[in-house]
Design an enzyme around this catalytic site. Structure first.
Site, mmCIF file in Angstrom:
data_model
loop_
_atom_site.group_PDB
_atom_site.id
_atom_site.type_symbol
_atom_site.label_atom_id
_atom_site.label_comp_id
_atom_site.label_asym_id
_atom_site.label_seq_id
_atom_site.Cartn_x
_atom_site.Cartn_y
_atom_site.Cartn_z
ATOM 1 N N VAL A 101 1.013 -1.363 0.061
ATOM 2 C CA VAL A 101 -0.086 -0.162 -0.070
ATOM 3 C C VAL A 101 0.705 1.047 0.004
ATOM 4 O O VAL A 101 2.002 1.124 0.265
ATOM 5 C CB VAL A 101 -0.885 0.003 1.213
ATOM 6 C CG1 VAL A 101 -2.053 -0.989 1.196
ATOM 7 C CG2 VAL A 101 -0.234 0.059 2.614
ATOM 8 N N LEU A 105 1.927 1.753 -6.713
ATOM 9 C CA LEU A 105 1.580 0.574 -7.609
ATOM 10 C C LEU A 105 -0.028 0.247 -7.804
ATOM 11 O O LEU A 105 -0.235 -0.711 -8.109
ATOM 12 C CB LEU A 105 2.362 -0.797 -7.085
ATOM 13 C CG LEU A 105 3.829 -0.555 -7.002
ATOM 14 C CD1 LEU A 105 4.477 -1.884 -6.709
ATOM 15 C CD2 LEU A 105 4.573 -0.405 -8.321
ATOM 16 N N GLY A 106 -0.543 1.285 -7.201
ATOM 17 C CA GLY A 106 -2.178 1.342 -7.674
ATOM 18 C C GLY A 106 -3.014 0.453 -6.574
ATOM 19 O O GLY A 106 -3.925 -0.254 -6.994
ATOM 20 N N SER A 107 -2.465 0.044 -5.296
ATOM 21 C CA SER A 107 -3.227 -1.197 -4.552
ATOM 22 C C SER A 107 -4.500 -0.793 -4.308
ATOM 23 O O SER A 107 -5.320 -1.811 -4.570
ATOM 24 C CB SER A 107 -2.252 -1.178 -3.470
ATOM 25 O OG SER A 107 -2.571 0.024 -2.467
ATOM 26 N N ALA A 109 -6.601 1.000 -6.221
ATOM 27 C CA ALA A 109 -7.345 0.610 -7.547
ATOM 28 C C ALA A 109 -7.624 -0.569 -7.948
ATOM 29 O O ALA A 109 -8.648 -0.975 -8.267
ATOM 30 C CB ALA A 109 -6.844 1.474 -8.503
ATOM 31 N N ALA A 110 -6.660 -1.269 -7.528
ATOM 32 C CA ALA A 110 -6.440 -2.737 -7.885
ATOM 33 C C ALA A 110 -7.614 -3.569 -7.093
ATOM 34 O O ALA A 110 -8.476 -4.505 -7.490
ATOM 35 C CB ALA A 110 -5.126 -3.372 -7.660
ATOM 36 N N ASP A 151 -4.926 5.701 -12.810
ATOM 37 C CA ASP A 151 -4.777 4.176 -12.212
ATOM 38 C C ASP A 151 -6.011 3.409 -12.410
ATOM 39 O O ASP A 151 -5.744 2.207 -12.747
ATOM 40 C CB ASP A 151 -4.805 4.505 -10.748
ATOM 41 C CG ASP A 151 -3.297 5.090 -10.418
ATOM 42 O OD1 ASP A 151 -2.762 5.673 -10.983
ATOM 43 O OD2 ASP A 151 -3.033 5.115 -8.961
HETATM 44 C C1 MEV Z 1 -1.083 8.347 -8.931
HETATM 45 O O1 MEV Z 1 -0.720 6.823 -9.300
HETATM 46 C C2 MEV Z 1 -0.422 9.356 -10.233
HETATM 47 C C3 MEV Z 1 -0.835 10.893 -9.743
HETATM 48 O O2 MEV Z 1 -0.467 11.284 -11.113
HETATM 49 C C4 MEV Z 1 -2.374 11.058 -9.323
HETATM 50 C C5 MEV Z 1 -3.374 10.912 -10.344
HETATM 51 O O3 MEV Z 1 -2.967 10.669 -11.437
HETATM 52 O O4 MEV Z 1 -4.376 10.715 -9.883
HETATM 53 C C6 MEV Z 1 0.258 11.284 -8.741
#
Ligand code: MEV
Length: 312
Positions: A101, A105-107, A109-110, A151
Site C-alpha cells: 500500500v 503501484l495502484g493497490s 485501485a486494484a 490508475d
Molecule cells: C498516482 O498513481 C498518480 C498521480 O498522478 C495522481 C493521479 O494521477 O491521480 C500522482
C-alpha cells in the site's frame, strides 16, 4: 450464485504522473506480477448479513457495520445501482493483495477493480471495463480527492495506455518487449498528501509550476514514440529528465534520488520515481546487458524489494 474469484493487477506509471492531474498526457502499464484478489461465496442458509474479510488491513466485519463512505461499501452500492438491484444477497467477501500500500503501484485501485468485477460476476450484472473503471474512479476520489483517473483506467483495462483527461484512451503498441525493474524505496507516502502538495505549490507559484507540468506533458508525448520503437537510449534519457522535473515539483526524496543515482552509475539507460512520489517505488530501464549489474548494485545498497517486468 456460484463461488467467484477475480484478480486485478497493479500498475506503474512510466511518464507523466502529477502532470496528468492537470490535463497533461501520462503513460502507464499494468503489472500482472502483483495483484489484488477478491473471492465471493454465497451464504446459503440462515439470516446472515454480508461479511467482508480483508486480513491485509485487519478487517473482519459485517458490511452493514462499515461507514457509508468506506471504499468497499461504495463499490457494493455502485454495483447494486448499476445492476438495478433492490438489495444484495448475503455473501462472504474475502479480499487480499500482493501489492504494497501507499507505494505507487495502484493497490487501492486494484482492490476496487477486483471487488467491482467480482460482485458484478457473482450477481450476474453485465459490465464493461469502462463500467468497472468508473466505479473504481469513485473510490479513488475518496482516497485522494482529485484523481486523474489513470490508475483505475490502466488497471480495469489491463493494457498499456497513454491517458489524458477528457481524451479517448490511446493503447500502447510496442514493437519489441522491454524489461524494466521496479524498486521499492521502503518509504511510504499517501497519494493525497503528494497531490495536495503539488496543488499548493501551483497555487503559490503558478507560472513556475505550470511550466514544469507542461514540460512533463511534452516529454511524455515524445517518450511514447521512443517506447513504441524501443529506442532504449532516448527512452532512458526521457525517464531521467522526467525524474528531474518531478524533483523540481518537489515530489522526490533523497532515497529516490539515491536509487536513481545507483541505477544510472551501474549501467541503467534511465531511472525515475513512479507514482505520487514522497517514497514508494521507482522505475529503472536497464540496458539489457547491464540488468544484473544494476540489480546487484541495488541489492548491495540494501534495496532488496525488486520486481522485473516485461512490457509488450
Ligand atoms: C498516482 O498513481 C498518480 C498521480 O498522478 C495522481 C493521479 O494521477 O491521480 C500522482
Amino acid at each position: 450464485m456460484a463461488h467467484t474469484i477475480q484478480k486485478a493487477p497493479g500498475k506503474i506509471i512510466l511518464f507523466g504522473e502529477h502532470a496528468v492531474v492537470y490535463g497533461q498526457p501520462a503513460i502507464a502499464v499494468p503489472i500482472p506480477q502483483r495483484f489484488a484478489t477478491v473471492t465471493i461465496e454465497p451464504i446459503i442458509r440462515g439470516d446472515h448479513p454480508t461479511h467482508i474479510i480483508a486480513p491485509d488491513i485487519d478487517l473482519d466485519q459485517h458490511l452493514s457495520d462499515l461507514p457509508d463512505n468506506h471504499p468497499f461499501v461504495l463499490i457494493c452500492k455502485l454495483v447494486k445501482d448499476h445492476g438495478n438491484l433492490h438489495h444484495l444477497p448475503a455473501m462472504n467477501i474475502q479480499i487480499s493483495s500482493t501489492l504494497p500500500v501507499a507505494s505507487g503501484l495502484g493497490s487501492g485501485a486494484a482492490v476496487s477493480v477486483a471487488l467491482a468485477r467480482a460482485l458484478c460476476t457473482f450477481l450476474g450484472v453485465s459490465h464493461s471495463n469502462a463500467d468497472i473503471s468508473g466505479m473504481a474512479y469513485e473510490v479513488e476520489k475518496i482516497h485522494h480527492g482529485n484523481p486523474s483517473g489513470i490508475d483505475n483506467t490502466v488497471i480495469a483495462f489491463q493494457k498499456g495506455i497513454l491517458f489524458q483527461k477528457q481524451h479517448p484512451i490511446q493503447w500502447l503498441s510496442l514493437e519489441h518487449e522491454l524489461d524494466f525493474l521496479i524498486v521499492n524505496s521502503g518509504e511510504k507516502k499517501s497519494t493525497k498528501i503528494m497531490v495536495d502538495m503539488v496543488a499548493e505549490q501551483l497555487q503559490n507559484s503558478p507560472e513556475r509550476y505550470q511550466s514544469i507540468i507542461e514540460q512533463i506533458g511534452s516529454l511524455t508525448l515524445q517518450a511514447k514514440s521512443d517506447l513504441e520503437s524501443a529506442d532504449i537510449p532516448e527512452l532512458g534519457k526521457a525517464m531521467h529528465q522526467n525524474h528531474l522535473l518531478l524533483q523540481q515539483l518537489g515530489v522526490s526524496t533523497p532515497t529516490l534520488d539515491k536509487l536513481v543515482e545507483i541505477a544510472m552509475k551501474n549501467g541503467a539507460a534511465g531511472a525515475k520515481l513512479s507514482g505520487a512520489g514522497g517514497g514508494g517505488n521507482m522505475l529503472i530501464l536497464p540496458n539489457t546487458e547491464k540488468i544484473y549489474s544494476v540489480q546487484n548494485a541495488l541489492l548491495h545498497a540494501g534495496f532488496t524489494n525488486i520486481i522485473q517486468v516485461s512490457i509488450h
